[in-house]
Enzyme design. Structure first.
Site, PDB file in Angstrom:
ATOM      1  N   ASP A 192       0.842  -1.192   0.000  1.00 33.07           N
ATOM      2  CA  ASP A 192       0.000   0.000   0.000  1.00 33.07           C
ATOM      3  C   ASP A 192       0.877   1.241   0.000  1.00 33.07           C
ATOM      4  O   ASP A 192       1.789   1.376   0.810  1.00 33.07           O
ATOM      5  CB  ASP A 192      -0.892  -0.015   1.248  1.00 33.07           C
ATOM      6  CG  ASP A 192      -1.938   1.082   1.225  1.00 33.07           C
ATOM      7  OD1 ASP A 192      -2.122   1.716   0.172  1.00 33.07           O
ATOM      8  OD2 ASP A 192      -2.576   1.306   2.273  1.00 33.07           O
ATOM      9  N   CYS A 224      -7.657  -1.332  -5.785  1.00 32.99           N
ATOM     10  CA  CYS A 224      -6.718  -1.726  -4.753  1.00 32.99           C
ATOM     11  C   CYS A 224      -7.526  -1.717  -3.464  1.00 32.99           C
ATOM     12  O   CYS A 224      -8.607  -2.288  -3.424  1.00 32.99           O
ATOM     13  CB  CYS A 224      -5.501  -0.798  -4.717  1.00 32.99           C
ATOM     14  SG  CYS A 224      -5.895   0.968  -4.758  1.00 32.99           S
ATOM     15  N   SER A 225      -7.056  -1.070  -2.431  1.00 32.82           N
ATOM     16  CA  SER A 225      -7.859  -0.973  -1.215  1.00 32.82           C
ATOM     17  C   SER A 225      -8.747   0.271  -1.264  1.00 32.82           C
ATOM     18  O   SER A 225      -9.955   0.200  -1.129  1.00 32.82           O
ATOM     19  CB  SER A 225      -6.960  -0.934   0.016  1.00 32.82           C
ATOM     20  OG  SER A 225      -7.723  -0.931   1.203  1.00 32.82           O
ATOM     21  N   ALA A 226      -8.121   1.429  -1.500  1.00 35.71           N
ATOM     22  CA  ALA A 226      -8.882   2.680  -1.573  1.00 35.71           C
ATOM     23  C   ALA A 226      -9.327   3.003  -2.987  1.00 35.71           C
ATOM     24  O   ALA A 226     -10.235   3.803  -3.195  1.00 35.71           O
ATOM     25  CB  ALA A 226      -8.051   3.837  -1.026  1.00 35.71           C
ATOM     26  N   GLY A 227      -8.684   2.397  -3.981  1.00 35.73           N
ATOM     27  CA  GLY A 227      -9.060   2.671  -5.367  1.00 35.73           C
ATOM     28  C   GLY A 227      -8.482   3.951  -5.898  1.00 35.73           C
ATOM     29  O   GLY A 227      -9.080   4.588  -6.769  1.00 35.73           O
ATOM     30  N   CYS A 228      -7.306   4.349  -5.403  1.00 33.00           N
ATOM     31  CA  CYS A 228      -6.712   5.591  -5.905  1.00 33.00           C
ATOM     32  C   CYS A 228      -5.226   5.435  -6.232  1.00 33.00           C
ATOM     33  O   CYS A 228      -4.825   5.582  -7.377  1.00 33.00           O
ATOM     34  CB  CYS A 228      -6.956   6.748  -4.939  1.00 33.00           C
ATOM     35  SG  CYS A 228      -6.477   6.438  -3.236  1.00 33.00           S
ATOM     36  N   GLY A 229      -4.380   5.090  -5.249  1.00 37.22           N
ATOM     37  CA  GLY A 229      -2.948   5.063  -5.483  1.00 37.22           C
ATOM     38  C   GLY A 229      -2.502   3.998  -6.468  1.00 37.22           C
ATOM     39  O   GLY A 229      -2.102   4.289  -7.599  1.00 37.22           O
TER      40      GLY A 229
END
Length: 416
Positions: A192, A224-229
């Site tokens: 992450d 991913c987890s947040a959907g951004c990085g």
């Protein structure tokens, strides 16, 4: 030197310094915030009482103007909200769906989205659990054990390693007497807010995504987890790969413009400086492979000319938007477009793409990135709080020292 190769060679010859990349990344954040404020972009849907618990992270909400709307609802209590955003590509406004990793209570929403928008390929850039924290609910079945999510039945037909870092699953999804295939790719070695440690394995996943997508016009779902990085990195690299295959890399090609355009569609896409630097190196790998002798021997002008003739020319105002010009009509395309419609087959890959599968991504001192992680501010109103001027070392929305949000601060990662 051919005209086709000039943008690639210009990019490889530019060689920005770490300081220049740091400033570019800072400018992206400042300009994305300014665009949001100028255009009145809002995050009201995600902040509503009935939807707030559907967000994995309270400071990552999709823009109302680009969010994915669920029209297919199979449960009485469902709303039309899911934490997901459409991102425009070379030929289509809905080329990608950038979304968070599903929560236990949003699994049905996730599968409704996959079915409604006829998604054929899902790329996952996280593990279910990372550093002891739940990052994504498992939404696919174990082998030969069907998974039932509401009216959706999901069966795993095959699981295999594409390479040591990527797992490929072949799924079959059933809904109301209809069955559809789905390819699920999971990159399991990506921390992450960090970067992959192997260019070749990562680029091989990007190649496989396009191979499985084929000519299908449905959006590719990336999370991913947040959907951004990590999600933003995949969307950017996949987009650049598509530009190469179409021989449509523009003379003024710029990763800065692509990432900025994506941020105008999905908040915080490409979230850290380290990820931004990785993009430069990964694109350089792609361009060097494309410039290798014989790289384009299968990509004939006749083949692509027919595709462009079928698609038609893009309006001039849309090409102008691609360069980051703010417009009240909506977010820009990530890169100049040559037309709309179906793209040609994506299985035509330049030789040498996988020429250096063992090449490692550079590892920078961790202290350089400890504070390069953004806080998007209060999620209840979707607001941003600039804490310093754009020209200072910190810029907008930098977290100072240890992050206070739900994600862990950067740390030394070991392969799980």
């Amino acid at each position: 030197m051919s005209r086709r190769d000039q943008p690639l060679r210009a990019f490889l010859g530019a060689g920005p310094s770490p300081g220049q990349l740091r400033q570019e990344f800072q400018d992206i954040k400042v300009q994305a915030i300014a665009f949001r404020q100028q255009q009145g972009f809002s995050t009201e849907a995600g902040a509503r009482k009935e939807n707030i618990k559907k967000n994995r992270y309270k400071d990552i909400l999709p823009y109302d103007q680009t969010r994915v709307i669920l029209n297919l609802r199979t449960d009485e209590g469902q709303t039309d909200y899911i934490n997901a955003s459409f991102i425009e590509g070379l030929y289509r406004k809905r080329c990608y769906i950038a979304t968070q990793g599903p929560l236990a209570h949003t699994l049905l929403d996730f599968w409704c989205m996959i079915w409604e928008y006829e998604v054929k390929v899902v790329a996952m850039a996280c593990r279910e659990v990372e550093m002891g924290k739940k990052k994504c609910e498992r939404y696919w079945p174990l082998e030969q054990e069907p998974l039932q999510i509401g009216p959706f039945s999901i069966l795993q037909l095959k699981e295999q390693e594409l390479n040591p870092d990527v797992i490929v699953r072949t799924l079959r999804v059933s809904f109301q007497q209809e069955e559809r295939p789905l390819t699920h790719l999971q990159y399991v070695a990506w921390p992450d807010r960090g970067i992959p440690d192997n260019y070749g394995h990562f680029l091989e996943m990007i190649e496989h995504m396009r191979l499985k997508q084929g000519e299908d016009s449905a959006p590719i779902c990336v999370h991913c987890s947040a959907g951004c990085g990590r999600t933003g990195v995949i969307c950017t690299l996949e987009h650049v790969r598509h530009l190469l295959l179409q021989q449509s890399v523009p003379p003024d090609f710029s990763i800065f413009n692509i990432v900025l355009a994506m941020r105008k569609q999905r908040p915080s896409a490409v979230q850290t400086l380290e990820q931004y630097e990785f993009l430069y190196q990964a694109v350089a790998e792609l361009f060097r492979a494309a410039l290798a002798p014989g790289a384009y021997e299968n990509l004939t002008e006749e083949h692509f000319g027919a595709s462009r003739a079928h698609a038609g020319a893009a309006p001039q105002d849309e090409r102008h938007l691609c360069c980051g010009d703010a417009s009240p009509r909506g977010p820009p395309s990530p890169c100049p477009s040559t037309g709309r419609g179906k793209a040609p087959l994506y299985s035509l890959k330049p030789p040498g793409l996988m020429a250096s599968p063992q090449k490692k991504a550079p590892s920078s001192p961790r202290h350089e990135y400890t504070d390069s992680y953004e806080d998007l501010g209060s999620s209840s109103c979707g607001g941003y709080s600039p804490i310093t001027s754009p020209t200072s070392g910190l810029g907008y929305n930098f977290r100072i020292r240890k992050p206070k949000g739900p994600r862990d601060p950067p740390a030394e990662w070991t392969r799980l």
